[in-house]
Design a protein around this motif. Structure first.
Motif, short mmCIF file in Angstrom:
data_model
loop_
_atom_site.label_atom_id
_atom_site.label_comp_id
_atom_site.label_asym_id
_atom_site.label_seq_id
_atom_site.Cartn_x
_atom_site.Cartn_y
_atom_site.Cartn_z
N TRP A 1 0.83 -1.20 0.00
CA TRP A 1 0.00 0.00 0.00
C TRP A 1 0.87 1.25 0.00
N CYS A 2 1.95 1.23 0.77
CA CYS A 2 2.88 2.39 0.82
C CYS A 2 3.53 2.62 -0.54
N GLY A 3 3.86 1.54 -1.21
CA GLY A 3 4.56 1.66 -2.49
C GLY A 3 5.85 2.44 -2.33
N ARG A 4 6.16 3.22 -3.33
CA ARG A 4 7.40 4.00 -3.27
C ARG A 4 7.22 5.36 -2.60
N HIS A 5 6.02 5.58 -2.05
CA HIS A 5 5.72 6.86 -1.40
C HIS A 5 5.74 6.76 0.12
N THR B 1 3.71 0.29 11.68
CA THR B 1 3.61 1.72 11.43
C THR B 1 4.08 2.01 10.01
N ALA B 2 3.74 3.19 9.54
CA ALA B 2 4.20 3.62 8.22
C ALA B 2 4.18 5.13 8.17
N ILE B 3 5.00 5.67 7.29
CA ILE B 3 4.94 7.09 6.98
C ILE B 3 4.81 7.20 5.47
N ILE B 4 3.87 8.02 5.05
CA ILE B 4 3.62 8.26 3.64
C ILE B 4 4.02 9.70 3.35
N THR B 5 4.92 9.88 2.40
CA THR B 5 5.40 11.24 2.12
C THR B 5 4.45 12.03 1.23
N ASP B 6 3.71 11.34 0.38
CA ASP B 6 2.78 12.01 -0.52
C ASP B 6 1.46 11.26 -0.53
N PRO B 7 0.59 11.53 0.44
CA PRO B 7 -0.66 10.78 0.58
C PRO B 7 -1.54 10.78 -0.66
N GLY B 8 -1.40 11.78 -1.50
CA GLY B 8 -2.21 11.84 -2.73
C GLY B 8 -1.82 10.78 -3.74
N ASN B 9 -0.68 10.14 -3.56
CA ASN B 9 -0.22 9.13 -4.51
C ASN B 9 -0.35 7.70 -4.01
N LEU C 1 -7.31 5.36 2.81
CA LEU C 1 -7.23 4.51 4.00
C LEU C 1 -8.29 3.40 3.98
N ALA C 2 -9.43 3.66 3.36
CA ALA C 2 -10.46 2.60 3.27
C ALA C 2 -9.92 1.42 2.46
N THR C 3 -9.16 1.70 1.43
CA THR C 3 -8.54 0.63 0.63
C THR C 3 -7.55 -0.16 1.48
N LEU C 4 -6.73 0.55 2.26
CA LEU C 4 -5.78 -0.13 3.14
C LEU C 4 -6.53 -1.01 4.14
N ARG C 5 -7.58 -0.49 4.74
CA ARG C 5 -8.35 -1.28 5.71
C ARG C 5 -8.91 -2.55 5.06
N ARG C 6 -9.46 -2.42 3.86
CA ARG C 6 -9.98 -3.60 3.16
C ARG C 6 -8.88 -4.63 2.93
N GLU C 7 -7.72 -4.16 2.50
CA GLU C 7 -6.60 -5.08 2.26
C GLU C 7 -6.16 -5.77 3.54
N LEU D 1 -8.99 -12.06 9.31
CA LEU D 1 -7.97 -11.13 9.79
C LEU D 1 -8.62 -9.76 9.92
N ALA D 2 -8.34 -9.09 11.01
CA ALA D 2 -8.88 -7.75 11.22
C ALA D 2 -7.78 -6.87 11.78
N ALA D 3 -7.74 -5.65 11.30
CA ALA D 3 -6.73 -4.69 11.74
C ALA D 3 -7.39 -3.34 11.99
N SER D 4 -6.90 -2.66 13.00
CA SER D 4 -7.33 -1.29 13.26
C SER D 4 -6.23 -0.36 12.75
N VAL D 5 -6.64 0.73 12.14
CA VAL D 5 -5.71 1.68 11.53
C VAL D 5 -5.98 3.07 12.07
N GLY D 6 -4.92 3.74 12.46
CA GLY D 6 -5.02 5.14 12.87
C GLY D 6 -4.04 5.95 12.06
N ALA D 7 -4.44 7.16 11.69
CA ALA D 7 -3.57 8.00 10.86
C ALA D 7 -3.54 9.42 11.42
N CYS D 8 -2.43 10.08 11.17
CA CYS D 8 -2.28 11.48 11.55
C CYS D 8 -1.60 12.21 10.40
#
Length: 180
Positions: free
Chosen positions: A93-97, A109-117, A121-127, A141-148
């Motif tokens: 999901w992070c890819g090269r960004h 955890t993850a950091i995304i430098t360019d969230p527009g690319n 988050l709904a797609t990440l949650r589904r995955e 499998l179930a995961a909770s996701v939080g973002a800032c």
């Protein structure tokens, strides 16, 4: 090659090989042995630099829900499959960004430098919530996701972003309990 040149080149070659081995060992020490993702220490250093350079960065925390029950019900090998699947899905999901890491246990955890690319988050949650196959079983499998969003912080500090993402993750976890 003269004996004099060889006597100078041989120690240099030894130091080059030694330096390469040390670099490889340091990189391995900064990687989680199961998932291959960065560990907390390696990720934190990079994330702090990325926050300084990318004001629109997004910091995420991911926690597998009921991971202990998964381990107790299906065994630790299935738990490892769940951790590997989560690592792979988050990293994809992070890819090269972005850069993903395993903090320990069932926390990522993850950091995304360019969230527009990256997908939303709904797609990440589904995955992250897709079932896995382990030892002939299909395991939910179930995961909770939080973002800032770092831009939403009064001061762009990784510690503050992680705290806000943690609060959002626990709100997401509470949402899952209320709406299974």
């Amino acid at each position: 090659m003269s004996m004099h040149v060889a006597s100078l080149a041989l120690p240099l070659l030894g130091w080059l090989i030694h330096g390469g081995l040390l670099t490889r060992r340091l990189d391995q020490a900064r990687r989680d042995p199961l998932t291959g993702l960065h560990t907390r220490a390696g990720w934190t250093t990079r994330a702090e630099r990325l926050i300084a350079r990318h004001p629109a960065a997004l910091v995420l925390l991911v926690d597998l829900d009921d991971f202990k029950r998964l381990n107790d019900t299906y065994g630790h090998a299935a738990g490892d499959v769940a951790l590997l699947a989560t690592a792979h899905r988050l990293n994809a999901w992070c890819g090269r960004h972005g850069i993903a890491a395993r903090l320990g246990g069932d926390e990522f955890t993850a950091i995304i430098t360019d969230p527009g690319n990256v997908p939303d988050l709904a797609t990440l949650r589904r995955e992250l919530n897709r079932p896995i196959s382990a030892d002939g079983h299909t395991i939910p499998l179930a995961a909770s996701v939080g973002a800032c969003a770092v831009a939403d912080l009064p001061v762009r500090l990784l510690s503050d972003a992680l705290k806000a993402a943690d609060q959002a993750m626990y709100a997401d976890k509470g949402h899952h309990r209320r709406n299974p």
